[in-house]
Design a protein around this motif. Structure first.
Motif, PDB file in Angstrom:
ATOM      1  N   THR A 168      -4.054 -17.469  27.619  1.00 29.21           N
ATOM      2  CA  THR A 168      -2.692 -17.210  28.073  1.00 29.21           C
ATOM      3  C   THR A 168      -1.793 -17.083  26.846  1.00 29.21           C
ATOM      4  O   THR A 168      -2.115 -17.613  25.774  1.00 29.21           O
ATOM      5  N   ALA A 169      -0.660 -16.427  27.031  1.00 24.38           N
ATOM      6  CA  ALA A 169       0.285 -16.289  25.915  1.00 24.38           C
ATOM      7  C   ALA A 169       0.785 -17.657  25.472  1.00 24.38           C
ATOM      8  O   ALA A 169       0.952 -17.918  24.276  1.00 24.38           O
ATOM      9  N   GLY A 170       1.010 -18.545  26.446  1.00 28.91           N
ATOM     10  CA  GLY A 170       1.487 -19.883  26.117  1.00 28.91           C
ATOM     11  C   GLY A 170       0.496 -20.678  25.283  1.00 28.91           C
ATOM     12  O   GLY A 170       0.869 -21.368  24.334  1.00 28.91           O
ATOM     13  N   GLU A 171      -0.787 -20.590  25.641  1.00 28.17           N
ATOM     14  CA  GLU A 171      -1.801 -21.325  24.889  1.00 28.17           C
ATOM     15  C   GLU A 171      -1.947 -20.791  23.474  1.00 28.17           C
ATOM     16  O   GLU A 171      -2.149 -21.558  22.525  1.00 28.17           O
ATOM     17  N   ALA A 218       6.208 -18.432  16.164  1.00 28.66           N
ATOM     18  CA  ALA A 218       4.916 -18.170  16.796  1.00 28.66           C
ATOM     19  C   ALA A 218       5.162 -17.238  17.979  1.00 28.66           C
ATOM     20  O   ALA A 218       6.027 -17.497  18.820  1.00 28.66           O
ATOM     21  N   LEU A 219       4.414 -16.138  18.023  1.00 29.75           N
ATOM     22  CA  LEU A 219       4.632 -15.115  19.045  1.00 29.75           C
ATOM     23  C   LEU A 219       3.289 -14.631  19.575  1.00 29.75           C
ATOM     24  O   LEU A 219       2.338 -14.460  18.817  1.00 29.75           O
ATOM     25  N   CYS A 220       3.226 -14.427  20.887  1.00 28.06           N
ATOM     26  CA  CYS A 220       2.049 -13.812  21.494  1.00 28.06           C
ATOM     27  C   CYS A 220       2.499 -12.766  22.501  1.00 28.06           C
ATOM     28  O   CYS A 220       3.361 -13.039  23.346  1.00 28.06           O
ATOM     29  N   VAL A 221       1.932 -11.576  22.405  1.00 30.00           N
ATOM     30  CA  VAL A 221       2.168 -10.498  23.363  1.00 30.00           C
ATOM     31  C   VAL A 221       0.803 -10.050  23.888  1.00 30.00           C
ATOM     32  O   VAL A 221      -0.084  -9.720  23.096  1.00 30.00           O
ATOM     33  N   VAL A 237       2.041 -15.903  13.674  1.00 34.47           N
ATOM     34  CA  VAL A 237       3.294 -16.500  13.201  1.00 34.47           C
ATOM     35  C   VAL A 237       3.968 -15.522  12.249  1.00 34.47           C
ATOM     36  O   VAL A 237       3.364 -15.076  11.266  1.00 34.47           O
ATOM     37  N   ILE A 238       5.222 -15.188  12.556  1.00 29.86           N
ATOM     38  CA  ILE A 238       6.014 -14.270  11.750  1.00 29.86           C
ATOM     39  C   ILE A 238       7.049 -15.071  10.967  1.00 29.86           C
ATOM     40  O   ILE A 238       7.799 -15.862  11.550  1.00 29.86           O
ATOM     41  N   GLU A 239       7.098 -14.874   9.661  1.00 39.89           N
ATOM     42  CA  GLU A 239       8.101 -15.547   8.844  1.00 39.89           C
ATOM     43  C   GLU A 239       9.433 -14.798   8.951  1.00 39.89           C
ATOM     44  O   GLU A 239       9.485 -13.593   8.702  1.00 39.89           O
ATOM     45  N   THR A 240      10.484 -15.507   9.348  1.00 40.37           N
ATOM     46  CA  THR A 240      11.825 -14.933   9.381  1.00 40.37           C
ATOM     47  C   THR A 240      12.754 -15.834   8.576  1.00 40.37           C
ATOM     48  O   THR A 240      12.415 -16.979   8.276  1.00 40.37           O
ATOM     49  N   ALA A 266       5.077 -14.963  25.005  1.00 39.47           N
ATOM     50  CA  ALA A 266       5.552 -16.316  24.706  1.00 39.47           C
ATOM     51  C   ALA A 266       5.927 -16.377  23.235  1.00 39.47           C
ATOM     52  O   ALA A 266       5.285 -15.737  22.396  1.00 39.47           O
ATOM     53  N   LEU A 267       6.986 -17.126  22.939  1.00 40.03           N
ATOM     54  CA  LEU A 267       7.385 -17.313  21.538  1.00 40.03           C
ATOM     55  C   LEU A 267       8.033 -18.664  21.359  1.00 40.03           C
ATOM     56  O   LEU A 267       8.572 -19.248  22.298  1.00 40.03           O
TER      57      LEU A 267
END
Length: 338
Positions: free
Chosen positions: A210-213, A283-286, A274-277, A70-71
């Motif tokens: 969960t990835a979403g949570e 916000a990313l979850c794998v 959270v990855i700064e771009t 989820a991202l």
């Protein structure tokens, strides 16, 4: 800003006609950039990034095991997910919600993060961390240091000390109240006998989510809405120091800021943060499970999936970022002087 830029142009030693042309091109570039930025802020896009989604789907399809993703771009609102509501084992990723619970109880006056805690030999458990291997029985330090070790080094002994302070079941209760019903730590680390969710322990091990949570939880933290602003800032600083470089940070450009937490057990590798771009914080979850590759090391397939997904996210949103006003002005000036 436009006025100061144009004034700088007219101060240059250029023929008057050239100065007027450069100024006109610069003003046009700055206005277009400002208009684009304003429109982006006023009407965030929630359209799923199809190109990015296809790349992530390919990575997940090639992975030999189960994976959920989820991202959400926290600036534009763009989202993408693969089975975001499927409960998965967290491994040490669940230590992030435990930290949230510690800061919540501190804010309510139930615990004191500056109060000293004492390390006892019976508290020491194996696995990740430094307390068991580098501290002596009887060592004393503030509870907040145990929280820091739990996040930075994923210290298992420190985690159990924090759980003694907040209570094992309190994290799950708070997460459910906040709208994260699948996010639970089940027991102390390496202490299955302490499980308050024995059935879930059998299925998921230490914790579940969960990835979403996870993405929603990190979104709330980034917005400084978890507990309170001061606590959110303190938790963010802990997460910036996570030392697991085999997952999200591995393929990112040097200096990229990532506030994150990871988890690793034989069958599962997880990472969320959270990855700064240049196109905004994402916000990313794998999460992975039932992995064929159960090796330990940076080249583990679950680690690589996390790392490659993070790089795809970074590249996609960085490439989409609008040019800065300075870059736009320079481009306009170059076009006018040709």
């Amino acid at each position: 800003m436009i006025e100061s830029t144009v004034l700088q142009i007219f101060k240059r030693r250029l023929p008057s006609a050239r100065r007027r042309a450069v100024a006109a091109a610069t003003i046009a570039a700055l206005i277009l950039t400002a208009a684009g930025a304003s429109a982006q802020q006023a009407t965030p896009s929630t359209t799923p990034p199809a190109e990015l989604g296809a790349r992530i789907e390919k990575l997940v399809k090639e992975h030999k095991g189960k994976a959920t993703v989820a991202l959400k771009n926290l600036k534009t609102g763009e989202t993408f997910s693969i089975n975001p509501d499927e409960p998965m084992p967290t491994a040490s990723l669940i230590k992030f919600p435990v930290m949230v619970e510690a800061y919540r109880q501190a804010a309510e006056g139930k615990i004191d993060l500056n109060a000293p805690v004492t390390l006892r030999k019976k508290d020491m458990v194996p696995g990740s961390g430094v307390l068991t291997y580098h501290f002596s029985d009887g060592a004393t330090f503030p509870l907040v240091d145990a929280v820091h070790l739990m996040i930075t080094y994923s210290d298992n002994t420190a985690t159990n000390i924090v759980l003694d302070a907040v209570g094992i079941g309190s994290t799950a209760a708070t997460m459910e109240k906040l709208g994260y019903p699948n996010t639970k730590i089940h027991s102390k680390v390496f202490r299955r006998d302490t499980s308050v969710f024995p059935d879930r322990s059998k299925v998921f091990g230490l914790g579940s989510t969960t990835a979403g949570e996870m993405v929603k939880l990190f979104e709330a933290l980034q917005a400084k809405k978890l507990v309170d602003e001061k606590s959110s800032e303190a938790m963010w600083k802990h997460l910036l120091t996570c030392d697991d470089k085999a997952k999200f940070p591995r393929f990112l450009p040097a200096g990229t800021k990532v506030a994150f937490k990871t988890g690793s057990v034989d069958e599962a590798r997880t990472c969320a943060g959270v990855i700064e771009t240049k196109g905004g914080p994402v916000a990313l979850c794998v999460m992975t499970n039932a992995n064929e590759d159960q090796s330990w090391g940076d080249e583990n397939a679950g680690n690589v999936l996390c790392a490659k997904t993070a790089r795809e996210v970074y590249d996609y949103f960085t490439a989409k970022a609008p040019p800065s006003p300075t870059a736009a002005a320079s481009s306009g000036e170059a076009a006018a002087t040709k």
